[in-house]
Design a protein around this motif. Sequence first.
Motif, PDB file in Angstrom:
ATOM      1  N   ALA A   1       0.836  -1.203   0.000  1.00  0.00           N
ATOM      2  CA  ALA A   1       0.000   0.000   0.000  1.00  0.00           C
ATOM      3  C   ALA A   1       0.872   1.254   0.000  1.00  0.00           C
ATOM      4  CB  ALA A   1      -0.922  -0.001   1.212  1.00  0.00           C
ATOM      5  N   ALA A   2       1.938   1.241   0.790  1.00  0.00           N
ATOM      6  CA  ALA A   2       2.830   2.393   0.841  1.00  0.00           C
ATOM      7  C   ALA A   2       3.507   2.621  -0.508  1.00  0.00           C
ATOM      8  CB  ALA A   2       3.877   2.194   1.931  1.00  0.00           C
ATOM      9  N   TYR A   3       3.913   1.546  -1.155  1.00  0.00           N
ATOM     10  CA  TYR A   3       4.532   1.679  -2.481  1.00  0.00           C
ATOM     11  C   TYR A   3       3.566   2.323  -3.466  1.00  0.00           C
ATOM     12  CZ  TYR A   3       6.343   0.493  -7.065  1.00  0.00           C
ATOM     13  OH  TYR A   3       6.772   0.572  -8.371  1.00  0.00           O
ATOM     14  N   ASN A   4       2.312   1.890  -3.466  1.00  0.00           N
ATOM     15  CA  ASN A   4       1.347   2.461  -4.400  1.00  0.00           C
ATOM     16  C   ASN A   4       1.010   3.908  -4.070  1.00  0.00           C
ATOM     17  OD1 ASN A   4       0.289   0.450  -6.527  1.00  0.00           O
ATOM     18  ND2 ASN A   4       0.423  -0.790  -4.685  1.00  0.00           N
ATOM     19  N   LEU A   5       1.063   4.263  -2.801  1.00  0.00           N
ATOM     20  CA  LEU A   5       0.925   5.681  -2.449  1.00  0.00           C
ATOM     21  C   LEU A   5       2.114   6.469  -2.994  1.00  0.00           C
ATOM     22  CD1 LEU A   5      -0.466   5.641   1.201  1.00  0.00           C
ATOM     23  CD2 LEU A   5      -1.503   6.779  -0.771  1.00  0.00           C
TER      24      LEU A   5
ATOM     25  N   GLY B   1       3.102  14.622  -8.857  1.00  0.00           N
ATOM     26  CA  GLY B   1       4.167  15.623  -8.702  1.00  0.00           C
ATOM     27  C   GLY B   1       4.534  15.970  -7.277  1.00  0.00           C
ATOM     28  N   ASP B   2       4.018  15.265  -6.290  1.00  0.00           N
ATOM     29  CA  ASP B   2       4.360  15.525  -4.891  1.00  0.00           C
ATOM     30  C   ASP B   2       5.504  14.592  -4.509  1.00  0.00           C
ATOM     31  OD1 ASP B   2       4.536  15.924  -2.162  1.00  0.00           O
ATOM     32  OD2 ASP B   2       2.366  16.039  -1.872  1.00  0.00           O
ATOM     33  N   HIS B   3       6.718  14.972  -4.883  1.00  0.00           N
ATOM     34  CA  HIS B   3       7.864  14.088  -4.690  1.00  0.00           C
ATOM     35  C   HIS B   3       8.234  13.924  -3.225  1.00  0.00           C
ATOM     36  CE1 HIS B   3       9.570  14.028  -9.049  1.00  0.00           C
ATOM     37  NE2 HIS B   3       8.261  13.828  -9.002  1.00  0.00           N
ATOM     38  N   LYS B   4       7.920  14.920  -2.398  1.00  0.00           N
ATOM     39  CA  LYS B   4       8.232  14.803  -0.973  1.00  0.00           C
ATOM     40  C   LYS B   4       7.448  13.650  -0.351  1.00  0.00           C
ATOM     41  CE  LYS B   4       8.257  17.374   3.388  1.00  0.00           C
ATOM     42  NZ  LYS B   4       7.948  18.666   4.061  1.00  0.00           N
TER      43      LYS B   4
ATOM     44  N   TYR C   1       6.671   7.700   1.334  1.00  0.00           N
ATOM     45  CA  TYR C   1       6.015   6.393   1.295  1.00  0.00           C
ATOM     46  C   TYR C   1       6.891   5.331   0.640  1.00  0.00           C
ATOM     47  CZ  TYR C   1       1.895   8.388   3.347  1.00  0.00           C
ATOM     48  OH  TYR C   1       1.036   8.990   4.229  1.00  0.00           O
ATOM     49  N   TYR C   2       7.714   5.713  -0.317  1.00  0.00           N
ATOM     50  CA  TYR C   2       8.689   4.759  -0.847  1.00  0.00           C
ATOM     51  C   TYR C   2       9.649   4.325   0.265  1.00  0.00           C
ATOM     52  CZ  TYR C   2       7.453   5.578  -5.788  1.00  0.00           C
ATOM     53  OH  TYR C   2       6.806   5.650  -6.996  1.00  0.00           O
TER      54      TYR C   2
ATOM     55  N   SER D   1      15.881   6.251  -7.391  1.00  0.00           N
ATOM     56  CA  SER D   1      15.703   7.063  -8.593  1.00  0.00           C
ATOM     57  C   SER D   1      15.300   8.499  -8.252  1.00  0.00           C
ATOM     58  CB  SER D   1      14.638   6.419  -9.480  1.00  0.00           C
ATOM     59  OG  SER D   1      14.409   7.211 -10.638  1.00  0.00           O
ATOM     60  N   LEU D   2      14.375   8.657  -7.302  1.00  0.00           N
ATOM     61  CA  LEU D   2      13.915   9.996  -6.937  1.00  0.00           C
ATOM     62  C   LEU D   2      15.009  10.785  -6.209  1.00  0.00           C
ATOM     63  CD1 LEU D   2      10.217   9.615  -5.676  1.00  0.00           C
ATOM     64  CD2 LEU D   2      11.040  10.780  -7.718  1.00  0.00           C
ATOM     65  N   ILE D   3      15.704  10.123  -5.290  1.00  0.00           N
ATOM     66  CA  ILE D   3      16.727  10.819  -4.509  1.00  0.00           C
ATOM     67  C   ILE D   3      17.886  11.234  -5.390  1.00  0.00           C
ATOM     68  CG2 ILE D   3      18.474  10.464  -2.702  1.00  0.00           C
ATOM     69  CD1 ILE D   3      16.418   8.764  -1.192  1.00  0.00           C
TER      70      ILE D   3
END
Length: 358
Positions: A316-320, A328-331, A336-337, A354-356
């Motif tokens: 669930a956290a991954y899908n969030l 676009g809410d990368h924070k 959640y990732y 990838s995001l960091i």
Amino acid sequence: MLRITLSIITKNEEAKIKRCLDSANVIVDEIILVDTGSTDNTKQIAIECGAKVYDFPWTGSFADARNYSLEQATGDWILVLDADEYLAPGSADAIKEFISGPPAIGRISQLSNYLDNGEIRYESVPISRLFPKGVYYTGSIHEQVVSDLPHRMTSVTVYHDGYFETDKTGRNIPLLEKELQKDGNNPYLLMQLAREHKNKQDYVQADYFFSQAYLYATKLEGYYPKLVVEYLYNLMKIGKLDTGYTVIQAEQNQDQLSNFPDFHFALGMFYMDYVLSNTAAHIDKLPRIEASFHKCLELGDRKEFGGIIGAGSFLAAYNLGVFYEVIGDHKKAVEYYHFSAEHDYQKAKERLSSLING
């Protein structure tokens, strides 16, 4: 001192039978193995493990073979396992604790692994496998225990890999079809037949049987939440999203479903498809994706209900994380990732990196 009998039926299980029997030998006083026609070394391995081995001609009914094994048992309590299962560490103490209490049908957690889009997933299913002598089975396939005793959850876990990269549909479908000839409106049999066709990736045929199971179910069945969830996933597979939306509207306030993490996880996945299928018409449903996965995390993984491991946590956290990344809410996506990655979910680790790293 209460004695425990392990009851097991087999046919050509030489690759797995020793693992099963060794896992149970630390707790059981007797092993009754009923073989229905092995042509390999299953029986010899079982004898070497201390089992009492009996031959029983296959009648086309799992219940017949199970009941024959129960007739041979001399223990006060019966533990039933299949050859492709084995007890998790710590189960011996959990079994002792349960049988020291009042007589009941003990439900254990069967933890199965399976492939889903190339990923290994795990599903927990509570099944009735620990009970006093005198209980018996009914049903040619997916046999059920018959007893007036209450069913109670134990803390016993068995690992199961019998359906991992194997195909048992060729055996199961004819048996289920034969049972349905006796009771064509039985929602449990209809659901099991739907699942077999779904496992074959025959989603259209599965849809027919899921819809019939859903039609005839009373909504009081213990398996009803699982039926609704699997029906929704199958509807997604064949693109019948309007039907899925109707089912959701009818079921979302049901008590059995409201506390089931897998139902809310299925809602999150469904609304992803629903919005993408016609964004202009369904954009107002976008917040339901977020709300559904948050509800999963609020409920957490609920062992007593069974279901997909992680539906109430890292999946669930991954899908969030995916949801927030897309809008676009990368924070929040990183948050959640990170939660999912802490549970060692590899896909979350990859997205987080990838995001960091930009």
